[in-house]
Write an enzyme that holds these catalytic residues in place. Sequence first.
Site, PDB file in Angstrom:
ATOM      1  N   ASP A  83     -12.382  27.256 106.922  1.00 50.40           N
ATOM      2  CA  ASP A  83     -11.277  27.516 105.992  1.00 50.40           C
ATOM      3  C   ASP A  83     -11.536  28.824 105.239  1.00 50.40           C
ATOM      4  O   ASP A  83     -12.544  28.976 104.562  1.00 50.40           O
ATOM      5  CB  ASP A  83     -11.172  26.354 105.008  1.00 50.40           C
ATOM      6  CG  ASP A  83      -9.870  26.352 104.226  1.00 50.40           C
ATOM      7  OD1 ASP A  83      -9.291  27.430 104.012  1.00 50.40           O
ATOM      8  OD2 ASP A  83      -9.424  25.268 103.825  1.00 50.40           O
ATOM      9  N   SER A 124      -3.225  26.708 103.347  1.00 53.08           N
ATOM     10  CA  SER A 124      -3.946  25.865 104.305  1.00 53.08           C
ATOM     11  C   SER A 124      -3.050  24.797 104.915  1.00 53.08           C
ATOM     12  O   SER A 124      -3.215  24.439 106.084  1.00 53.08           O
ATOM     13  CB  SER A 124      -5.147  25.203 103.629  1.00 53.08           C
ATOM     14  OG  SER A 124      -6.109  26.165 103.263  1.00 53.08           O
ATOM     15  N   GLU A 292     -14.208  20.730 109.562  1.00 52.11           N
ATOM     16  CA  GLU A 292     -13.834  21.872 108.720  1.00 52.11           C
ATOM     17  C   GLU A 292     -14.970  22.290 107.793  1.00 52.11           C
ATOM     18  O   GLU A 292     -15.524  21.470 107.059  1.00 52.11           O
ATOM     19  CB  GLU A 292     -12.607  21.550 107.860  1.00 52.11           C
ATOM     20  CG  GLU A 292     -12.147  22.779 107.074  1.00 52.11           C
ATOM     21  CD  GLU A 292     -11.072  22.489 106.046  1.00 52.11           C
ATOM     22  OE1 GLU A 292     -10.191  23.343 105.878  1.00 52.11           O
ATOM     23  OE2 GLU A 292     -11.120  21.411 105.403  1.00 52.11           O
ATOM     24  N   HIS A 340      -6.838  30.860 107.724  1.00 56.72           N
ATOM     25  CA  HIS A 340      -6.426  32.121 107.092  1.00 56.72           C
ATOM     26  C   HIS A 340      -7.678  32.790 106.553  1.00 56.72           C
ATOM     27  O   HIS A 340      -8.766  32.194 106.552  1.00 56.72           O
ATOM     28  CB  HIS A 340      -5.437  31.872 105.937  1.00 56.72           C
ATOM     29  CG  HIS A 340      -5.936  30.844 104.956  1.00 56.72           C
ATOM     30  ND1 HIS A 340      -6.972  31.084 104.082  1.00 56.72           N
ATOM     31  CD2 HIS A 340      -5.575  29.554 104.755  1.00 56.72           C
ATOM     32  CE1 HIS A 340      -7.220  30.004 103.376  1.00 56.72           C
ATOM     33  NE2 HIS A 340      -6.386  29.041 103.784  1.00 56.72           N
TER      34      HIS A 340
END
Length: 403
Positions: A83, A124, A292, A340
């Site tokens: 992330d 997100s 993640e 991103h």
Amino acid sequence: MKHLTCTLLSLLAAPAVHAQAPAPSRSVIIEALKHQPPPAPATAEPLYKTQYEAPQAAYAVPPLAPYGGPRKPIKNVIFMIGDGMGPAQVMGGLLANHGQLFMQQAQATGLSLTQNQYGKITDSAASATAMATGHKTYNAALGTDSAGHQFRSIMHDARAHGKATGLVVACELTDATPAAFAIVHPNRNEHEAIAAKFLAAPIDFMYAGGAQYFTQRQDHQNLLEKWQRLGYQVATTPAQAAALTGPRAVALLAPGGPKPVAERTAAYMRLGFGKALEILGRKKEGFFLMVEGSQIDDAGHFNNATYNVEEVLDFDQQVGRAFAFAAANGETLVVVTADHETGGYSLVEGDAQAGKVVANFASHQHTAVMVPVFAYGPGSELFTGMYQNTDLYFRLKRALGWP
């Protein structure tokens, strides 16, 4: 930072609705940070926020011996999201680890374009929805769009094909990225409503923080007890998590978001990832696991270079475990990417020999920078090139042979 401090203090000081009012969520804190002015010049920042110098020897990155047997159909997918991890974050980790990362051993690389439904910088939720469902949407949306259409995530597809499913994250289970793979909801910030929807999610193994949204709720329900009645094993401590046997289990090891890696230690992700492979790996039809590295994003919002490097290195070590798992069995596809870039992170000095990184940040927010894609294992050749983040969903399905 004075404004941010006042904002967070006011949140913490707000009247409690009941005796154990939840602390401000990770997303609330991040939203406050996004409204801060551009960061001060590097000379005004504490050194740790702009510089990282390796305090010890690099972790070893031994070369993988790729699987050399006959080509097999893809049985397992490990989809990994750093992330907030743009190309500069990857390079910062590489320099800090003395010029080596497990991500370098990818068999294919690509670039993902992350803009949302309106062509603007994504959050997100919108980006995770794009990757999980193949559909662009508005910021804050989970599995739905501005017209109210609802989209089925790839976890539903995996379950329909007999596979086990899992989520392992370093944030609240109700946070945007894991939620987009599990449920449909119009607003990522409604954590208690999202928590209730997880009871019907197509996920067999969950490992995260965010216990307060399941046990300290406005409606006074204990959703962990409901999970147990549905046949899930439940853990709230590392020892309990280590003892889980599945086939369905949930481990929520923090009231809110887990602490940063320097405080929680890298053992948090090692335990969750290892337990996921153990439990999901028993399914003869295979599994789909999303992992993640959640707090690379937090480090970008906080404009903290040391925090950023430490989270990238923690994530990379999980990537190494995934690549090694794929190399051993020849039937696992690993795809590593990001939702991103966060912080407008740039490297102004780097010394791989010393493990030193000097960085600048241009923003407290997400940016429009494209993000890397690394793939390993059968089907990895499908992930080269430059493409929209929605295409990850379709390329995964193509690799698996799903219509």
